[in-house]
Scaffold this active site. Structure first.
Site, short mmCIF file in Angstrom:
data_model
loop_
_atom_site.label_atom_id
_atom_site.label_comp_id
_atom_site.label_asym_id
_atom_site.label_seq_id
_atom_site.Cartn_x
_atom_site.Cartn_y
_atom_site.Cartn_z
N LYS A 76 59.36 72.86 62.44
CA LYS A 76 58.39 71.90 62.98
C LYS A 76 57.79 71.08 61.84
O LYS A 76 57.42 71.63 60.79
CB LYS A 76 57.29 72.66 63.73
CG LYS A 76 56.33 71.77 64.51
CD LYS A 76 55.33 72.64 65.29
CE LYS A 76 54.35 71.79 66.10
NZ LYS A 76 53.31 72.62 66.75
N SER A 151 52.91 71.30 71.65
CA SER A 151 53.34 70.25 70.77
C SER A 151 54.69 70.46 70.10
O SER A 151 55.34 69.51 69.70
CB SER A 151 52.27 70.06 69.69
OG SER A 151 52.17 71.23 68.90
N SER A 175 51.23 75.93 71.70
CA SER A 175 52.32 75.02 71.30
C SER A 175 53.63 75.68 70.89
O SER A 175 54.61 74.99 70.68
CB SER A 175 51.86 74.11 70.17
OG SER A 175 51.05 73.09 70.70
N1 GLN Z 1 48.28 71.49 74.04
C1 GLN Z 1 47.17 72.01 73.29
C2 GLN Z 1 46.42 70.88 72.62
O1 GLN Z 1 46.76 69.80 72.89
C3 GLN Z 1 47.66 73.03 72.29
C4 GLN Z 1 48.28 72.44 71.10
C5 GLN Z 1 48.74 73.44 70.09
O2 GLN Z 1 48.86 74.62 70.36
N2 GLN Z 1 48.99 72.93 68.91
O3 GLN Z 1 45.54 71.07 71.85
#
Ligand code: GLN
Length: 490
Positions: A76, A151, A175
């Site tokens: 990532k 994400s 994410s």
């Molecule tokens: N979807 C969540 C957010 O937008 C979690 C994102 C994540 O775990 N990085 O914050």
């Protein structure tokens, strides 16, 4: 498709170790696969073919050994890599090349893992679909019109489309697990502090945690074991032995294990097909000898609002460092404009709308006069949630729930509706607030739409082995390590 790209990470490493196939051949087969399908999937932002092949040659020369030596991995783009661009999905870091490797990258390289390249993500990991990436969305290999989650959708899409058997994600509110659930792969968030955050570009420092993505529970555990363990360069790193997650993943023995079904994570807002698969998986666990208990965690309903105060607050502080002076983009520097003007123009041009929304929200929540009402209150809720978990783990060994309320949604469907986007993480956020480990393993395809459904297992802090043991049982009983064979050809 070369049969080499279909192998699990464990099988790949075993074949390389037996000199049945070379690490260079394995790396090349995956690079060819990327070439063939990534135009459709868009999992990668940068490919490092030369670096991957050089690392594979070192494995073939016997310089690097270990249980994952020679196995390709999709990383990532929020994890810094020396000499390789790292953008966190943002324009503001475009052109920045980090001068150092993250601790987990050092550990993976020393273990002979072959990093193929950097994967797409929502900007600064804020999102649930990769649509907030400054470089365009990734696509779900099960249906290219849908999101692979976010994400870390790039890493999961790469693993699900056989471009790499392993991936690294980061999980602040879901994410790693949410993308795993919607792509039919396995994703695990380790105990907070179990894996070093040194070199992980910070979103919300008290919640962020890196972890593995894979096609099998054992592969995830093997990668987790490589990256885990104390790091003096991360002040929140746990200085204690890493739980024996690999043995747990190899054993699917769950007789007598007490499994708590979270009452709050069912019912309204959940797709019927998701609940049907979840209930079947729970029934299967009972047949295998687990003891099933319904558990109520009354404060879980407040996890989402608390998260959307705590995470943006920390983000507003962490993202202050992108000031046009130290990294990446600089806009408006004509030699006449003052520093403040250059900072403002750079941040205006460099950040996308969702990141700006979070900075504004977080700055507001932390501002004088509002701090107690918002940030302070959210921290109290966080404590209540931690107490819910502690109470629940006095009754049961693990907690389970669907990973996400629905299967993969269509690209475009939620991008203009932040609340709908945030709801994708309803079930994943509580374990970030508590700091405990949690994992998503596929539990079949939804009868509603034929798309993968994820089964979440949550465990107490530093009991990561329990979630691998239970997930392995689900995988063996339901045969979901072969689920991706049912995905359409790309
Ligand atoms: N979807 C969540 C957010 O937008 C979690 C994102 C994540 O775990 N990085 O914050």
């Amino acid at each position: 498709m070369s049969e080499l790209v279909r192998l699990s990470a464990a099988e790949t490493a075993a074949r390389i170790a037996a000199r049945d196939v070379s690490a260079v051949e394995v790396a090349q087969a995956h690079l060819d696969r990327v070439d063939a399908v990534d135009g459709k999937v868009h999992a990668f932002l940068h490919l490092d073919s030369a670096g991957a092949l050089a690392q594979a040659r070192r494995v073939d020369a016997g310089e690097l050994t270990g249980p994952l030596a020679g196995v390709p991995l999709a990383l990532k783009d929020v994890i810094v890599t020396k000499g390789l661009p790292t953008t966190a999905g943002s324009r503001i870091l475009e052109g920045w090349v980090p001068p150092y490797d993250a601790t987990i990258v050092e550990r993976m390289r020393a273990a002979g893992i072959v990093v193929l390249g950097k994967t797409n993500m929502d900007e600064f990991a804020m999102g649930s679909s990769t649509e907030h990436s400054a470089f365009g969305p990734s696509h779900n290999p099960w249906d290219l019109s849908r999101t692979p989650g976010g994400s870390g959708g790039g890493s999961s899409a790469a693993v699900a489309s056989f471009q790499a058997p392993l991936g690294i994600g980061t999980d602040t509110g879901g994410s790693i697990r949410q993308p795993a659930a919607v792509t039919g792969t396995v994703g695990a968030k380790p105990t907070y502090g179990g894996v070093s955050r040194y070199g992980l570009i910070a979103f919300s420092s008290s919640l962020d945690q890196a972890g593995p993505c894979a096609r099998t529970v054992l592969d995830a555990a093997l990668l987790h074991a490589v990256i885990a363990g104390h790091d003096p360069r991360d002040s929140t790193s746990i200085d204690a032995p890493v739980p024996d997650i690999v043995s747990a993943a190899r054993s699917a023995e769950i007789t007598g294990m007490r499994v708590g079904v979270v009452a709050q994570f069912k019912g309204e807002g959940y797709a019927p097909g998701v609940l049907a698969r979840f209930d079947e998986a729970v029934a299967t666990l009972e047949k295998l000898g687990a003891e099933i208990v319904e558990v109520s965690c009354p404060h879980f309903d407040y996890a989402l609002p608390a998260y959307y105060l705590i995470a943006p607050s920390e983000a507003s502080s962490n993202l202050a460092r992108y000031d046009a002076m130290r990294y990446g983009l600089r806009v408006g520097d004509d030699g006449v404009a003052g520093a403040e003007e250059v900072m403002a123009l750079t941040r205006e041009a460099g950040f996308g709308d969702e990141v700006k929304r979070r900075i504004i929200l977080g700055t507001y929540a932390l501002s004088a006069g509002y701090y107690d009402a918002y940030y302070g209150q959210a921290q109290k809720v966080r404590t209540l949630i931690a107490r819910d978990f502690s109470a629940a783990f006095e009754q049961v060994d693990v907690l389970v729930s669907p990973t996400t309320p629905t299967t993969a949604f269509t690209l475009g469907e939620r991008v203009d509706d932040p609340m709908a986007m945030y709801l994708a993480d309803l079930c994943t956020i509580p374990s970030n607030l508590y700091g405990g480990p949690a994992l998503s393993v596929p539990c079949g395809l939804s009868p509603d739409d034929g798309l993968p459904v994820g089964f979440q297992v949550m465990a107490p802090v530093q009991a990561d082995e329990r979630m691998y043991r239970l997930a392995a049982a689900v995988e063996v009983a339901l045969g979901t390590d072969r689920l991706l064979e049912q995905a359409p050809e790309l």
